[in-house]
Design a protein around this motif. Structure first.
Motif, short mmCIF file in Angstrom:
data_model
loop_
_atom_site.label_atom_id
_atom_site.label_comp_id
_atom_site.label_asym_id
_atom_site.label_seq_id
_atom_site.Cartn_x
_atom_site.Cartn_y
_atom_site.Cartn_z
N VAL A 176 -29.98 15.37 -13.63
CA VAL A 176 -31.38 15.79 -13.66
C VAL A 176 -31.52 16.96 -12.70
O VAL A 176 -31.19 16.84 -11.51
CB VAL A 176 -32.34 14.66 -13.26
N ILE A 177 -31.99 18.10 -13.19
CA ILE A 177 -32.13 19.30 -12.38
C ILE A 177 -33.59 19.43 -11.96
O ILE A 177 -34.47 19.47 -12.83
CB ILE A 177 -31.70 20.57 -13.15
N ILE A 178 -33.84 19.49 -10.67
CA ILE A 178 -35.18 19.66 -10.14
C ILE A 178 -35.23 21.02 -9.46
O ILE A 178 -34.50 21.26 -8.49
CB ILE A 178 -35.55 18.55 -9.15
N GLY A 179 -36.07 21.91 -9.96
CA GLY A 179 -36.12 23.25 -9.42
C GLY A 179 -37.50 23.65 -8.99
O GLY A 179 -38.50 23.35 -9.67
N HIS A 180 -37.58 24.34 -7.86
CA HIS A 180 -38.85 24.89 -7.39
C HIS A 180 -38.90 26.38 -7.67
O HIS A 180 -37.97 27.11 -7.33
CB HIS A 180 -39.02 24.66 -5.89
N GLY A 210 -28.01 20.28 -21.73
CA GLY A 210 -28.81 19.15 -22.18
C GLY A 210 -29.30 18.28 -21.05
O GLY A 210 -29.93 17.23 -21.29
N ALA A 211 -29.02 18.64 -19.80
CA ALA A 211 -29.52 17.89 -18.64
C ALA A 211 -31.04 17.88 -18.62
O ALA A 211 -31.68 18.80 -19.14
CB ALA A 211 -28.97 18.49 -17.35
N MET A 212 -31.62 16.87 -18.02
CA MET A 212 -33.06 16.84 -17.85
C MET A 212 -33.48 17.91 -16.85
O MET A 212 -32.75 18.20 -15.89
CB MET A 212 -33.54 15.46 -17.37
N ALA A 213 -34.66 18.49 -17.05
CA ALA A 213 -35.15 19.55 -16.17
C ALA A 213 -36.56 19.24 -15.71
O ALA A 213 -37.44 18.96 -16.53
CB ALA A 213 -35.12 20.90 -16.89
#
Length: 229
Positions: A67-71, A86-89
């Motif tokens: 799961v990629i969490i980006g600011h 296809g990772a969660m974003a």
């Protein structure tokens, strides 16, 4: 799910997530430092958010389980990583439309010129941006980032501008979660549905609980963790 991968925004560093991380479920966490990735970027390799997404995917073995969490800029990178893997974003104060970052200039060639000549880092430019910043809550943080920007290498500033504004292949994926403050004056709120949070562009620092809540709801969904955490 394998890991939470955190990607910071323009002229930030991974410390932008310091207050958010303790509020997230205790999954393994990888914090990506974009400046470190710049240091090992292959010479003469054109950069945009999609080519960086491919590079990060290979470098950090990112898969659809992550799961990629980006600011901000990091959220733009995150959605491109989703396009690759296809990772969660999860996007915090970010965008899928490159017209959403607030900028008086939209010519990439002129933006490159300003970055490569150091104009963006000049004291008059920095002082002008400081003078126009409207939010008392995050003013000290914003000023600290602008001061930090002054000491960055011009090549790194230009590289980040390419990530922000250089064209990418059309997106055929959407974020799994968008989190945005209505008052954000750095990236305009999306037209698509999103979780509204208080504050401004730096809500993850000044309102971390409100930002963490929808992320935790997403990560604790039965489709992610059948028995919860």
């Amino acid at each position: 799910m394998k890991r939470l991968i955190l990607i910071h925004g323009y002229v930030e560093d991974p410390g932008i997530f310091d207050l958010l991380v303790p509020l997230l479920p205790p999954f393994p966490i990888l914090r990506i430092n974009v400046e470190t990735e710049f240091d090992r970027w292959p010479a003469n390799n054109p950069v945009n958010a999609y080519s960086l997404a491919q590079f990060l995917t290979n470098t950090h073995a990112i898969t659809a389980d992550d799961v990629i969490i980006g600011h901000s800029m990091g959220g733009w990178i995150a959605i491109n990583i989703k396009a690759v893997t296809g990772a969660m974003a999860v996007q915090i104060s970010s965008y899928t439309n490159q017209r959403k970052p607030v900028s008086p200039i939209h010519s990439l060639s002129f933006i490159r010129f300003l970055a490569n000549t150091g104009v963006l880092q000049s004291l008059p430019a920095i002082n002008y941006v400081k003078k126009k910043y409207p939010f008392a809550e995050s003013k000290a943080l914003n000023f600290a980032l602008l001061n930090r920007m002054r000491g960055m290498r011009r090549a790194y500033i230009s590289w980040q501008m390419e990530i922000l504004f250089a064209p990418v292949p059309p997106l055929i994926v959407t974020p799994d979660l968008r989190i945005h403050a209505i008052k954000d004056n750095i990236v305009l709120p999306p037209k698509e549905p999103y979780s509204a949070v208080p504050g401004d562009h730096f809500s993850l620092v000044f309102h971390p609980h409100e930002v963490a809540d929808p992320i935790c709801d997403l990560l604790r969904a039965p489709s992610i963790i059948p028995n919860g955490l």
